[in-house]
Design a protein around this motif. Sequence first.
Motif, PDB file in Angstrom:
ATOM      1  N   GLY A  27       6.469  46.343  37.461  1.00 37.35           N
ATOM      2  CA  GLY A  27       6.323  45.250  36.514  1.00 37.35           C
ATOM      3  C   GLY A  27       6.647  43.898  37.108  1.00 37.35           C
ATOM      4  N   GLN A  28       6.340  42.864  36.336  1.00 37.17           N
ATOM      5  CA  GLN A  28       6.695  41.516  36.758  1.00 37.17           C
ATOM      6  C   GLN A  28       8.216  41.435  36.866  1.00 37.17           C
ATOM      7  N   GLN A  33       1.539  41.715  45.300  1.00 39.53           N
ATOM      8  CA  GLN A  33       0.685  41.876  44.136  1.00 39.53           C
ATOM      9  C   GLN A  33      -0.428  40.839  44.188  1.00 39.53           C
ATOM     10  N   ARG A  84      -1.354  35.016  34.969  1.00 40.90           N
ATOM     11  CA  ARG A  84      -1.048  36.405  35.320  1.00 40.90           C
ATOM     12  C   ARG A  84      -0.192  36.475  36.576  1.00 40.90           C
ATOM     13  N   SER A 107       5.391  44.483  42.886  1.00 42.20           N
ATOM     14  CA  SER A 107       5.024  43.236  42.214  1.00 42.20           C
ATOM     15  C   SER A 107       5.603  41.992  42.885  1.00 42.20           C
ATOM     16  N   LYS A 149       7.191  54.444  31.885  1.00 42.85           N
ATOM     17  CA  LYS A 149       7.721  53.395  31.000  1.00 42.85           C
ATOM     18  C   LYS A 149       7.598  53.795  29.531  1.00 42.85           C
ATOM     19  N   VAL A 199       3.629  56.743  35.720  1.00 41.56           N
ATOM     20  CA  VAL A 199       4.290  55.587  35.102  1.00 41.56           C
ATOM     21  C   VAL A 199       4.987  56.071  33.831  1.00 41.56           C
ATOM     22  N   GLU A 216       8.347  52.445  36.898  1.00 42.02           N
ATOM     23  CA  GLU A 216       8.834  51.744  35.710  1.00 42.02           C
ATOM     24  C   GLU A 216       8.444  50.275  35.828  1.00 42.02           C
ATOM     25  N   ASN A 217       8.390  49.585  34.680  1.00 39.22           N
ATOM     26  CA  ASN A 217       8.002  48.173  34.740  1.00 39.22           C
ATOM     27  C   ASN A 217       8.995  47.227  34.066  1.00 39.22           C
ATOM     28  N   ARG A 218      10.068  47.775  33.472  1.00 39.25           N
ATOM     29  CA  ARG A 218      11.094  46.918  32.880  1.00 39.25           C
ATOM     30  C   ARG A 218      12.464  47.424  33.307  1.00 39.25           C
TER      31      ARG A 218
END
Length: 244
Positions: free
Chosen positions: A88-89, A134, A147, A107, A44, A42, A64-66
């Motif tokens: 990520g979300q 998810q 969440r 996700s 990020k 990860v 990555e999450n963004r």
Amino acid sequence: MTDRQRARYEQLGTNLDVVERRIADACRAAGRARSEVSLVVVTKTYPAEDTALLAALGVTEVAENRDQDAAPKAELCVGLPLTWHFVGQLQTNKVRSVVRYADLVHSVDRPRLVESLAAAVRNAERAPLGCLVQVALDKEAGEGQHRAGVAPAEVPALADLIADTPGLRLAGVMTVAPLSGPLAGDPSAAFGRLAEIASAVRAAHPAATMVSAGMSGDLEQAVAAGATHVRVGTAVLGVRSPLG
């Protein structure tokens, strides 16, 4: 390579060796082959330069999450032999960008997102996008409603929807160890519950073999419970600065 880059390369290599030993030891303890578990690093908050160094060290999967960080980084690293995971979300207004570089999205947690991803894949005329459901384990106990993720009872319907949607490929399930509910603070039990959910998904969709679970602090418990992909950031790259 500059002296600074060489020092970072050596630091990352040392950290990767430690993580690799942890995964290998966990596989051995669980009676699993090391080849059954993939390391997803990860990246990020860290620069594309670090991603390039990781690729030079043999890393093949990064996460990555963004999107605002991932999109430019993926563009800078476009020539590297990497599989990109988005973990990520994901908001629907970022979907068009994400499908340009992500090979897998971990996700997926609502039908509207499935619809948006499918439309973006069609518009991009790209290969099918791998999607993981998810799972929010705390929601099984009626907690963690804020969440991301779906309650375990909702997983089969969402998995069916992904599998039936052109342009998407149901790859498996993902979770993060819960912060509330009876499984909080017990990653072994949490990942064991995810394994049960993953088994049910595979019974209906045999190709959905991915089980994404475990991070720097609990990868051993995830491997013991059958995780196929562990998402490790801090143990490889170091403690992150706060996100801006």
